[in-house]
Design a protein around this motif. Sequence first.
Motif, PDB file in Angstrom:
ATOM      1  N   VAL A 127       0.849  -1.186   0.000  1.00 42.90           N
ATOM      2  CA  VAL A 127       0.000   0.000   0.000  1.00 42.90           C
ATOM      3  C   VAL A 127       0.888   1.242   0.000  1.00 42.90           C
ATOM      4  CG1 VAL A 127      -1.670   1.347   1.294  1.00 42.90           C
ATOM      5  CG2 VAL A 127      -1.884  -1.140   1.194  1.00 42.90           C
ATOM      6  N   GLN A 128       0.599   2.135  -0.910  1.00 46.07           N
ATOM      7  CA  GLN A 128       1.389   3.354  -0.992  1.00 46.07           C
ATOM      8  C   GLN A 128       0.476   4.574  -1.056  1.00 46.07           C
ATOM      9  OE1 GLN A 128       3.942   2.863  -4.434  1.00 46.07           O
ATOM     10  NE2 GLN A 128       5.628   2.167  -3.150  1.00 46.07           N
ATOM     11  N   TYR A 158      -2.208   3.505   7.176  1.00 47.11           N
ATOM     12  CA  TYR A 158      -1.242   3.831   6.129  1.00 47.11           C
ATOM     13  C   TYR A 158      -1.007   5.340   6.085  1.00 47.11           C
ATOM     14  CZ  TYR A 158      -3.018  -0.743   4.878  1.00 47.11           C
ATOM     15  OH  TYR A 158      -3.406  -2.055   4.924  1.00 47.11           O
ATOM     16  N   GLN A 214       0.978   8.644  -1.943  1.00 47.66           N
ATOM     17  CA  GLN A 214       1.920   9.628  -2.481  1.00 47.66           C
ATOM     18  C   GLN A 214       1.295  11.005  -2.395  1.00 47.66           C
ATOM     19  OE1 GLN A 214       5.082   8.836  -3.672  1.00 47.66           O
ATOM     20  NE2 GLN A 214       5.416  11.047  -3.758  1.00 47.66           N
ATOM     21  N   LYS A 236      -9.766   7.596  -9.482  1.00 45.17           N
ATOM     22  CA  LYS A 236      -8.309   7.684  -9.463  1.00 45.17           C
ATOM     23  C   LYS A 236      -7.722   7.343  -8.092  1.00 45.17           C
ATOM     24  CE  LYS A 236      -8.057  11.301 -13.019  1.00 45.17           C
ATOM     25  NZ  LYS A 236      -7.572  12.678 -13.331  1.00 45.17           N
ATOM     26  N   ASN A 237      -8.573   6.994  -7.133  1.00 45.28           N
ATOM     27  CA  ASN A 237      -8.108   6.741  -5.757  1.00 45.28           C
ATOM     28  C   ASN A 237      -7.250   7.885  -5.248  1.00 45.28           C
ATOM     29  OD1 ASN A 237      -9.391   4.262  -5.767  1.00 45.28           O
ATOM     30  ND2 ASN A 237      -7.547   3.104  -6.265  1.00 45.28           N
ATOM     31  N   THR A 238      -7.701   9.092  -5.483  1.00 52.09           N
ATOM     32  CA  THR A 238      -6.933  10.273  -5.110  1.00 52.09           C
ATOM     33  C   THR A 238      -7.750  11.184  -4.206  1.00 52.09           C
ATOM     34  OG1 THR A 238      -5.666  10.197  -7.173  1.00 52.09           O
ATOM     35  CG2 THR A 238      -5.664  12.276  -5.972  1.00 52.09           C
ATOM     36  N   ALA A 252      -2.329  10.360  -3.833  1.00 54.13           N
ATOM     37  CA  ALA A 252      -2.681   9.234  -4.689  1.00 54.13           C
ATOM     38  C   ALA A 252      -2.468   7.943  -3.918  1.00 54.13           C
ATOM     39  CB  ALA A 252      -1.820   9.247  -5.942  1.00 54.13           C
ATOM     40  N   ALA A 253      -3.503   7.132  -3.863  1.00 49.44           N
ATOM     41  CA  ALA A 253      -3.445   5.875  -3.121  1.00 49.44           C
ATOM     42  C   ALA A 253      -3.389   4.695  -4.084  1.00 49.44           C
ATOM     43  CB  ALA A 253      -4.661   5.742  -2.219  1.00 49.44           C
ATOM     44  N   SER A 254      -2.704   3.655  -3.640  1.00 47.41           N
ATOM     45  CA  SER A 254      -2.588   2.460  -4.484  1.00 47.41           C
ATOM     46  C   SER A 254      -3.724   1.488  -4.228  1.00 47.41           C
ATOM     47  CB  SER A 254      -1.243   1.772  -4.218  1.00 47.41           C
ATOM     48  OG  SER A 254      -1.152   1.370  -2.871  1.00 47.41           O
ATOM     49  N   PHE A 255      -4.708   1.919  -3.415  1.00 39.85           N
ATOM     50  CA  PHE A 255      -5.860   1.067  -3.127  1.00 39.85           C
ATOM     51  C   PHE A 255      -7.068   1.954  -2.854  1.00 39.85           C
ATOM     52  CE2 PHE A 255      -6.763   1.277   1.510  1.00 39.85           C
ATOM     53  CZ  PHE A 255      -5.837   2.252   1.830  1.00 39.85           C
ATOM     54  N   SER A 256      -8.240   1.341  -2.801  1.00 37.96           N
ATOM     55  CA  SER A 256      -9.461   2.093  -2.497  1.00 37.96           C
ATOM     56  C   SER A 256      -9.726   2.006  -1.009  1.00 37.96           C
ATOM     57  CB  SER A 256     -10.651   1.516  -3.282  1.00 37.96           C
ATOM     58  OG  SER A 256     -10.443   1.623  -4.654  1.00 37.96           O
TER      59      SER A 256
END
Length: 123
Positions: free
Chosen positions: A1-2, A112, A4, A72-74, A22-26
């Motif tokens: 999980v990241q 996270y 940014q 965009k999970n942002t 910006a997330a690497s997951f929902s």
Amino acid sequence: VQLQASGGGLVQAGGSLRLSCAASFSGYTMGWFRQAPGKERDFVAAKRWSDGNTSYDNSVKGRFTISSDNAKNTLYLHMNSLKPEDTAVYYCAATNRRLTIGSMWTQSSYSYWGQGTQVTVSS
């Protein structure tokens, strides 16, 4: 999980900035915290993805707006009417849990964390 975070910078008092995370997951709930020099990290704002409920610290109500682009999970933090006391490193945070409004304010509710982005407001 990241996570940014980006968008920080130097701005004059009264100016605006938009932070992005910006997330690497929902994630179910995402939020923003900030830490000023020599101070503890404090809650700024959070949003629950499932129903869009938001919460803000009193110090930013009416000036900051949290929003998201779910596709965009942002997560975004729109900061207007910035003050020198808004100067801090801003961190985004996320959790897979559907947090209650009260739980949104607590750092330990989030699993996270992003790396932080510096916001400096000059007087």
